[in-house]
Design an enzyme around this catalytic site. Structure first.
Site, mmCIF file in Angstrom:
data_model
loop_
_atom_site.group_PDB
_atom_site.id
_atom_site.type_symbol
_atom_site.label_atom_id
_atom_site.label_comp_id
_atom_site.label_asym_id
_atom_site.label_seq_id
_atom_site.Cartn_x
_atom_site.Cartn_y
_atom_site.Cartn_z
ATOM 1 N N ARG A 1 -2.961 -12.511 20.779
ATOM 2 C CA ARG A 1 -4.391 -12.240 20.814
ATOM 3 C C ARG A 1 -5.162 -13.498 21.223
ATOM 4 O O ARG A 1 -4.616 -14.604 21.239
ATOM 5 C CB ARG A 1 -4.877 -11.772 19.442
ATOM 6 C CG ARG A 1 -4.431 -10.387 19.057
ATOM 7 C CD ARG A 1 -4.783 -10.040 17.622
ATOM 8 N NE ARG A 1 -3.992 -10.808 16.654
ATOM 9 C CZ ARG A 1 -4.106 -10.701 15.331
ATOM 10 N NH1 ARG A 1 -5.029 -9.898 14.814
ATOM 11 N NH2 ARG A 1 -3.335 -11.413 14.528
ATOM 12 N N LYS B 1 -6.163 -16.436 14.429
ATOM 13 C CA LYS B 1 -5.381 -16.757 13.242
ATOM 14 C C LYS B 1 -5.733 -18.132 12.690
ATOM 15 O O LYS B 1 -6.312 -18.965 13.380
ATOM 16 C CB LYS B 1 -3.887 -16.679 13.543
ATOM 17 C CG LYS B 1 -3.394 -15.270 13.835
ATOM 18 C CD LYS B 1 -3.634 -14.327 12.653
ATOM 19 C CE LYS B 1 -2.761 -14.629 11.461
ATOM 20 N NZ LYS B 1 -3.043 -13.726 10.302
ATOM 21 N N TYR C 1 -9.729 -15.943 11.023
ATOM 22 C CA TYR C 1 -9.056 -15.496 9.800
ATOM 23 C C TYR C 1 -8.371 -16.707 9.173
ATOM 24 O O TYR C 1 -7.626 -17.419 9.843
ATOM 25 C CB TYR C 1 -8.000 -14.433 10.112
ATOM 26 C CG TYR C 1 -8.553 -13.094 10.548
ATOM 27 C CD1 TYR C 1 -9.300 -12.308 9.673
ATOM 28 C CD2 TYR C 1 -8.305 -12.608 11.826
ATOM 29 C CE1 TYR C 1 -9.812 -11.081 10.082
ATOM 30 C CE2 TYR C 1 -8.796 -11.378 12.226
ATOM 31 C CZ TYR C 1 -9.553 -10.612 11.356
ATOM 32 O OH TYR C 1 -10.048 -9.392 11.759
ATOM 33 N N HIS D 1 -7.361 -16.640 5.293
ATOM 34 C CA HIS D 1 -6.498 -16.186 4.190
ATOM 35 C C HIS D 1 -6.024 -17.382 3.360
ATOM 36 O O HIS D 1 -4.838 -17.577 3.111
ATOM 37 C CB HIS D 1 -5.300 -15.391 4.729
ATOM 38 C CG HIS D 1 -5.681 -14.173 5.510
ATOM 39 N ND1 HIS D 1 -6.200 -13.034 4.907
ATOM 40 C CD2 HIS D 1 -5.627 -13.910 6.844
ATOM 41 C CE1 HIS D 1 -6.445 -12.123 5.841
ATOM 42 N NE2 HIS D 1 -6.118 -12.634 7.009
ATOM 43 N N GLU E 1 -12.267 -12.739 7.035
ATOM 44 C CA GLU E 1 -11.855 -11.743 6.038
ATOM 45 C C GLU E 1 -12.748 -11.698 4.805
ATOM 46 O O GLU E 1 -12.621 -10.776 3.982
ATOM 47 C CB GLU E 1 -10.404 -11.979 5.605
ATOM 48 C CG GLU E 1 -10.158 -13.199 4.747
ATOM 49 C CD GLU E 1 -9.924 -14.470 5.549
ATOM 50 O OE1 GLU E 1 -9.537 -15.482 4.940
ATOM 51 O OE2 GLU E 1 -10.117 -14.459 6.789
ATOM 52 N N SER F 1 -7.424 -4.290 10.046
ATOM 53 C CA SER F 1 -6.800 -3.464 9.020
ATOM 54 C C SER F 1 -6.495 -2.068 9.582
ATOM 55 O O SER F 1 -5.474 -1.471 9.240
ATOM 56 C CB SER F 1 -7.716 -3.344 7.801
ATOM 57 O OG SER F 1 -7.892 -4.604 7.176
ATOM 58 N N VAL G 1 -8.901 0.584 3.834
ATOM 59 C CA VAL G 1 -8.805 0.826 5.271
ATOM 60 C C VAL G 1 -7.345 0.941 5.718
ATOM 61 O O VAL G 1 -6.966 1.880 6.429
ATOM 62 C CB VAL G 1 -9.523 -0.282 6.070
ATOM 63 C CG1 VAL G 1 -9.335 -0.073 7.571
ATOM 64 C CG2 VAL G 1 -11.005 -0.310 5.728
ATOM 65 N N ASP H 1 -4.248 4.603 -5.824
ATOM 66 C CA ASP H 1 -5.302 3.595 -5.974
ATOM 67 C C ASP H 1 -5.822 3.668 -7.396
ATOM 68 O O ASP H 1 -5.582 4.666 -8.101
ATOM 69 C CB ASP H 1 -6.436 3.844 -4.960
ATOM 70 C CG ASP H 1 -7.230 2.581 -4.632
ATOM 71 O OD1 ASP H 1 -7.864 2.028 -5.538
ATOM 72 O OD2 ASP H 1 -7.206 2.135 -3.467
ATOM 73 N N LEU I 1 -5.795 -4.899 -1.315
ATOM 74 C CA LEU I 1 -6.600 -6.069 -0.963
ATOM 75 C C LEU I 1 -7.545 -6.418 -2.093
ATOM 76 O O LEU I 1 -8.268 -5.564 -2.598
ATOM 77 C CB LEU I 1 -7.421 -5.800 0.307
ATOM 78 C CG LEU I 1 -8.443 -6.882 0.680
ATOM 79 C CD1 LEU I 1 -7.727 -8.133 1.175
ATOM 80 C CD2 LEU I 1 -9.420 -6.373 1.733
ATOM 81 N N VAL J 1 1.646 -4.848 4.234
ATOM 82 C CA VAL J 1 0.540 -5.285 5.088
ATOM 83 C C VAL J 1 -0.291 -6.364 4.388
ATOM 84 O O VAL J 1 -1.011 -7.118 5.041
ATOM 85 C CB VAL J 1 -0.339 -4.080 5.480
ATOM 86 C CG1 VAL J 1 -1.427 -4.488 6.472
ATOM 87 C CG2 VAL J 1 0.512 -2.967 6.103
ATOM 88 N N ASP K 1 -0.635 -11.303 4.334
ATOM 89 C CA ASP K 1 -1.575 -12.391 4.607
ATOM 90 C C ASP K 1 -2.195 -12.954 3.336
ATOM 91 O O ASP K 1 -2.615 -14.120 3.302
ATOM 92 C CB ASP K 1 -2.699 -11.913 5.539
ATOM 93 C CG ASP K 1 -2.315 -12.020 7.011
ATOM 94 O OD1 ASP K 1 -1.527 -12.919 7.343
ATOM 95 O OD2 ASP K 1 -2.792 -11.208 7.810
ATOM 96 N N ASN L 1 1.174 -11.216 11.228
ATOM 97 C CA ASN L 1 0.141 -10.938 12.241
ATOM 98 C C ASN L 1 0.504 -9.667 13.005
ATOM 99 O O ASN L 1 0.664 -9.668 14.213
ATOM 100 C CB ASN L 1 -0.046 -12.122 13.195
ATOM 101 C CG ASN L 1 1.219 -12.449 13.982
ATOM 102 O OD1 ASN L 1 2.338 -12.250 13.519
ATOM 103 N ND2 ASN L 1 1.055 -12.947 15.201
#
Length: 366
Positions: free
Chosen positions: A15, A75, A94, A96, A118, A134, A178, A198, A240, A267, A270, A300
């Site tokens: 990217r 990143k 990003y 993290h 983020e 996401s 998401v 959840d 998250l 996922v 990160d 990533n």
């Protein structure tokens, strides 16, 4: 302002921080955009495209960092970049931080202004700059999970959608945010049976309203998670906590309760991952096996589809880049409460409390 777009140098990251369309918009306001040569090649945007949009092409990453007031990238900086970041330079990307103490300490020492995509958060509590990645990662999680369920790569040998006379595979999604919604949508589209969990009943009611009948909801707790991991083929970690380390919902000893060849796609990697055995992997070497459970935890994931990801990211970051360039970071973050929440480290001081808590620090300066 001079805005720099360096080439991403993280493993298999194709990217780029901005499309030519974004560059064109910035130059309309009189800003200078420096982009490192070939930075956009992996996403299908070439030097000629950026030149046509008004950018200046420079040859090295060192030139980009040395000449820019603000760095816009995708990143987090890696070790090779730490020494290139200058005092008072704005870095918008990003980060993290909660998953990397070395990165956090390096950015503190740089005395730069670190604004994290983020943690940019609007009045409704959503994360507008994290959402598109996401969405990409949630959809990709099912593609990758389906692949690694195949027997040649040590999966259970299950086709998620099944065939007539054979039950479909079972997908367990942890988190109805998401990532979880997009993963459930893709899994349901393949015909899999999906359980999404959840602790937020409002989110579960939403899922129940919009998803087909073969997507079922259940409240998330350890008892229910332990029950489902024994029977589900693919587990998606999509939990998250904003700016903080993800909780470990699946422990090492729980792997022994899963069937051999079960696949976990975390996922949340990160932010440290929501599975205790998660460790960051790359597109070059994406999986590892512990207790016969296949772990996919590429840090990533959207980097594998760079054209889609770069366009989606620029769509949401550009308005904030324009504000930062036009007003300067101090005025822009005062005038925009959403952008203000993106401030993580300012000239040597950690200003986002979840980062301090993640490392058990007693103060904002280390």
């Amino acid at each position: 302002m001079i805005i720099g777009i360096p080439k991403e140098i993280k493993n298999n990251e194709s990217r780029v921080g901005m499309t030519p369309a974004g560059v064109f918009e910035l130059t309309k306001y009189g800003h200078n955009v420096l982009i490192q040569s070939t930075a956009g090649d992996g996403s299908g945007f070439f030097d000629a495209d950026y030149l046509h949009a008004g950018a200046t092409i420079v040859n090295t990453i060192e030139e980009v960092y040395a000449a820019s007031d603000m760095i816009v990238k995708v990143k987090e900086p890696i070790a090779r970049e730490y020494g290139l970041i200058q005092k008072d330079q704005v870095v918008f990307t990003y980060f993290h931080f909660a998953s990397s103490e070395p990165l956090t300490k390096a950015m503190i020492e740089s005395k730069s202004v670190c604004i994290a995509y983020e943690t940019v958060e609007d009045d409704e509590g959503t994360l507008p700059l994290l959402t598109p990645m996401s969405e990409v990662a949630g959809r990709m999680a099912i593609q990758q999970g389906a692949k690694y369920l195949e027997k040649p790569v040590k999966g259970r040998g299950v086709l998620l959608g099944g065939v007539p006379g054979v039950q479909p595979g079972k997908v367990l999604v942890l988190g109805a945010g998401v990532v979880g919604i997009q993963a459930a949508k893709m899994a349901a589209g393949l015909g899999a049976h999906v359980t999404i969990m959840d602790i937020n009943m409002k989110r579960l009611r939403y899922v129940n309203d919009v998803m087909p009948p073969h997507v079922v909801t259940e409240f998330s707790n350890e008892y229910n998670i332990r029950k489902h991991i024994k029977t589900h083929d693919l587990i998606i970690g999509g939990v998250l906590l904003k700016g903080a380390k993800a909780p470990n919902l699946i422990t090492r000893e729980m792997l022994k309760e899963m069937r051999p060849g079960t696949v976990i796609v975390d996922v949340a990697v990160d932010q440290g991952g929501c599975v205790e055995t998660t460790k960051p992997t790359t597109h070059e070497d994406p999986v590892y096996i512990i207790d016969d459970v296949v772990h996919y935890s590429v840090a990533n994931m959207p980097g594998a589809v760079p054209y889609t990801s770069t366009v989606a990211l620029t769509n949401v970051t550009l308005p904030y880049v324009v504000k930062l360039a036009n007003q300067g970071w101090e005025k822009a973050t005062v005038n925009d409460a959403t952008l203000h929440k993106g401030l993580n480290i300012v000239k040597g001081e950690v200003v986002y409390k979840e980062i301090i808590e993640a490392f058990g620090w007693e103060s904002a300066e280390v």
